[in-house]
Design an enzyme around this catalytic site. Structure first.
Site, short mmCIF file in Angstrom:
data_model
loop_
_atom_site.label_atom_id
_atom_site.label_comp_id
_atom_site.label_asym_id
_atom_site.label_seq_id
_atom_site.Cartn_x
_atom_site.Cartn_y
_atom_site.Cartn_z
N LYS A 26 7.34 31.45 29.28
CA LYS A 26 6.89 32.44 30.10
C LYS A 26 6.22 33.12 30.33
O LYS A 26 5.21 33.24 31.29
CB LYS A 26 8.34 32.31 31.33
CG LYS A 26 9.30 31.36 31.08
CD LYS A 26 10.34 32.12 32.14
CE LYS A 26 11.77 30.90 32.20
NZ LYS A 26 12.57 32.00 31.48
N CYS A 51 -17.38 8.57 3.08
CA CYS A 51 -17.64 7.29 3.94
C CYS A 51 -17.80 6.29 2.24
O CYS A 51 -18.13 6.91 1.21
CB CYS A 51 -18.49 7.85 4.55
SG CYS A 51 -18.21 7.82 6.21
N ASN A 73 -9.87 14.84 -7.03
CA ASN A 73 -10.62 15.84 -5.68
C ASN A 73 -11.82 16.42 -7.02
O ASN A 73 -11.04 16.39 -8.44
CB ASN A 73 -9.75 16.76 -5.15
CG ASN A 73 -10.06 17.24 -4.70
OD1 ASN A 73 -10.39 18.38 -4.51
ND2 ASN A 73 -8.93 17.87 -3.50
N SER A 158 -11.61 19.57 6.40
CA SER A 158 -12.72 20.40 6.56
C SER A 158 -14.21 18.85 6.60
O SER A 158 -15.23 18.65 7.13
CB SER A 158 -14.04 20.83 5.62
OG SER A 158 -12.78 20.25 4.33
N HIS A 163 -8.07 10.77 5.93
CA HIS A 163 -8.17 11.16 4.50
C HIS A 163 -6.24 11.64 4.34
O HIS A 163 -6.31 12.90 5.01
CB HIS A 163 -8.88 11.57 3.69
CG HIS A 163 -9.19 13.06 3.93
ND1 HIS A 163 -9.58 13.40 4.94
CD2 HIS A 163 -8.94 13.94 2.89
CE1 HIS A 163 -9.85 14.15 4.85
NE2 HIS A 163 -9.95 15.16 3.52
N HIS A 278 8.29 14.37 1.06
CA HIS A 278 9.19 14.94 0.28
C HIS A 278 10.14 13.99 -0.47
O HIS A 278 10.41 12.89 0.33
CB HIS A 278 10.76 16.28 0.91
CG HIS A 278 10.22 17.74 1.35
ND1 HIS A 278 9.57 18.45 2.45
CD2 HIS A 278 8.68 18.05 0.15
CE1 HIS A 278 9.06 19.25 1.89
NE2 HIS A 278 8.68 18.86 0.65
N LYS A 308 0.68 27.58 17.99
CA LYS A 308 1.74 28.39 18.15
C LYS A 308 1.43 29.17 16.80
O LYS A 308 0.81 28.63 15.88
CB LYS A 308 2.86 27.90 17.79
CG LYS A 308 4.06 29.02 16.84
CD LYS A 308 4.87 29.90 17.98
CE LYS A 308 5.85 31.15 16.88
NZ LYS A 308 6.01 31.82 17.59
N GLU A 314 7.26 36.64 12.07
CA GLU A 314 7.48 35.10 10.97
C GLU A 314 6.98 35.10 9.78
O GLU A 314 7.60 34.67 8.97
CB GLU A 314 5.98 33.82 11.60
CG GLU A 314 7.13 33.49 13.40
CD GLU A 314 6.18 34.52 14.33
OE1 GLU A 314 5.54 34.82 14.09
OE2 GLU A 314 6.97 33.72 15.42
#
Ligand SMILES: O=P(O)(O)O[C@H]1O[C@H](CO)[C@@H](O)[C@H](O)[C@H]1O
Ligand SMILES: O=P(O)(O)O[C@H]1O[C@H](CO)[C@@H](O)[C@H](O)[C@H]1O
Lengths: 343, 343
Positions: A26, A51, A73, A158, A163, A278, A308, A314
């Site tokens: 609210k 690509c 990678n 990025s 992917h 997982h 959020k 947190e």
């Protein structure tokens, strides 16, 4: 159900609590807005390193692939077969970590995202995940295989080319260990799968279920942290994705497409998230306790621009959420199953 | 020291590992850039709900305060004195949570931030934290008091007026419990403070120390997760900030000013972060094990526009960082102690 008051909910998988403050949305929002993420319309981008036929930073050229394509990678966070080296100096403790990081192209089409791919195309992604899980997991010194996707610039992605990634490594990561401990405790007490029992209860209550088919159910877990967090759980007690047969692979692909379509339709935007699977470690243990599942952690809360923030409280204290899991499930469930861009 | 290879480091406070990939910042960044945060130049903003004499959403009017000012959050995530209600239904488990959330204005001047405030002004903030800690902690049912600051829009801060928050509550939050367990284990084995022993080792090694004075040391912890994470530790084994005498309050204020100045100077920007003080719970226990400390978690990695994304791998597997704690300490240590805007 406590739903109108601040309360905590227990995550049976990680063993941690989340704080829920249902009345909190609210408050007016005067803070940061992010740029709404839109769908790409190019099918090929000559500057995109994912690509087909383009050359990457490493100098390697992508093949003219159809369907899916995976490669190591070029800027991997982990390196294979490092000799184990331990560092211990008083209270300082470190250790080398070996691993293999891969990039998984979902499609040659630069402009697609999972909700816009066909079930057949997503099934090819599922099959590639299975293959990579088995191949990487079979390697000496690879004891856990983390499959994940960062979608959207807001999630550190990025490149919009569809992917995901796989980081596989010698140690079992912290988050996986937490879930393993809870599942193992339940298994050794009840000789039953914690997640299968939970799934049965959720199906009976039918308050947080989003989607289901013969082999999978998608739901907002009772202890969800992210505003529109969801989990895809197989009905059968499978330890890992390699156990899926072809029919189940298709069912998995279908529910991924449906869930990501609901997500895009919520704020009529290409919905950002990080997702991850997982499953059992590949450390040679039997791991009967594990029930594999795929989770989605999307940051958006109020609109396509307002997320959020998991910040001060947190980070230092406890995860906190503003809308209940039930309200999130209701908002998602009532949406069209047809992608907004196709209507 | 493992510093040129991917490795893991152990956090002696939380008992968790972090993955360090020192070579990873070499990858080119084509992803999201955030807007560089600049300093405010207004000393008063009539639309700001934290400036003196302005009226807030609740209808309350702020006094024409000098120095600091605190009030109960108009959109608090927690509510005081809720009756304890438990919900248990099979595998679902919840419980009401009571608490008090406050906003702490650091200064009436809308355009200031901690590094630009004088040591005297910051000492007033420290004194207010002490007062709030004691007052909130003394209340029935308040068992933990979390003091924190979210600074910068990128950290979910919706108002640049210099301010922090306090969320105090009946349960002890997850992150605090982890640190309590490690400190308690060490205390019961060695009858010594874990953090005091760690501090002594760091002072001897002098590789990660940023700043120090007679009463406090600022350092990049060996197990830092955020790129430029830092921790301010009192030299004495104090369980909470209420134990500080006036001289120590001033020393705390001085090192906060110096650390946040280094931060701003790093990328010549108003450096965003979330900071928080971890200290003993106010649950009536003696808590000899606790050694209070203040941590800063700043997201920026490469420049004022490019942050570290804690996303897929980090959410599903393990925190991961790209530069070593030692490199971060070196980058910070060599900076001027004079704020860039005053040079
Ligand atoms: O209360 P604020 O400043 O509006 O809110 C900010 O800090 C809170 C505590 O860390 C978070 O829960 C919110 O997501 C964030 O936007
Ligand atoms: O490898 P990428 O996509 O460049 O990097 C992205 O995902 C990684 C794994 O979650 C994170 O460590 C990076 O911070 C993020 O930018």
């Amino acid at each position: 159900m406590l739903n109108d008051k601040p309360h905590r909910r227990f995550n049976i998988l990680t063993g941690e609590w989340v704080l829920v403050s249902p009345h909190r949305t609210k408050r007016p929002w005067q803070g940061k807005k992010d740029v709404k993420s839109t769908l790409e319309n190019k099918t090929y981008d000559e500057t995109c390193y994912l690509c087909p036929t383009n050359t990457r930073a490493s100098g390697d050229t992508n093949p003219d692939y159809n369907g899916t394509y995976s490669f190591t990678n070029d800027f991997a966070a982990l390196m294979p077969e490092l000799p184990v080296e331990k560092y211990q100096n008083g209270l300082l403790q470190g250790q080398t970590e070996s691993g293999i990081c891969k990039v998984i192209c979902f499609s040659p089409n630069h402009g697609l995202t999972l909700p816009l791919m066909s079930v057949e195309q997503i099934t090819q992604v599922v099959q590639l995940w299975k293959k990579e899980f088995l191949e990487l997991g079979a390697k000496e010194g690879i004891n856990y295989v983390q499959i994940f996707e960062n979608k959207g610039a807001i999630m550190g992605c990025s490149n919009p080319h569809p992917h995901g990634q796989i980081w596989s490594q010698s140690s079992i990561p912290e988050e996986v260990l937490k879930k393993q401990t809870s599942q193992r405790n339940y298994w050794s007490t009840h000789s039953k799968s914690l997640l299968k029992d939970y799934l049965e209860q959720e199906l009976e209550l039918d308050e947080r279920i989003l989607l289901s088919n013969d082999h999978f159910v998608a739901l907002v877990p009772y202890w969800a942290v992210w505003p529109y967090e969801a989990m895809i759980v197989p009905r059968k007690h499978y330890q890992d994705i390699s156990q899926l047969n072809v029919e189940e692979e298709i069912a998995f692909a279908a529910i991924i497409k449906e869930l990501t379509t609901l997500y895009d339709n919520l704020f009529e935007t290409s919905f950002p998230y990080s997702s991850g699977i997982h499953q059992r470690p590949t450390d040679g243990g039997s791991h009967d306790e594990w029930h594999f599942h795929m989770s989605f952690y999307p940051p958006l809360l109020r609109s396509a621009e307002v997320k959020k923030f998991m910040v001060g409280y947190e980070m230092f204290a406890n995860p906190q959420r503003d809308i209940t899991a039930e309200a999130a499930a209701e908002n998602l469930r009532k949406l069209s199953r047809v992608h907004y861009s196709l209507r």
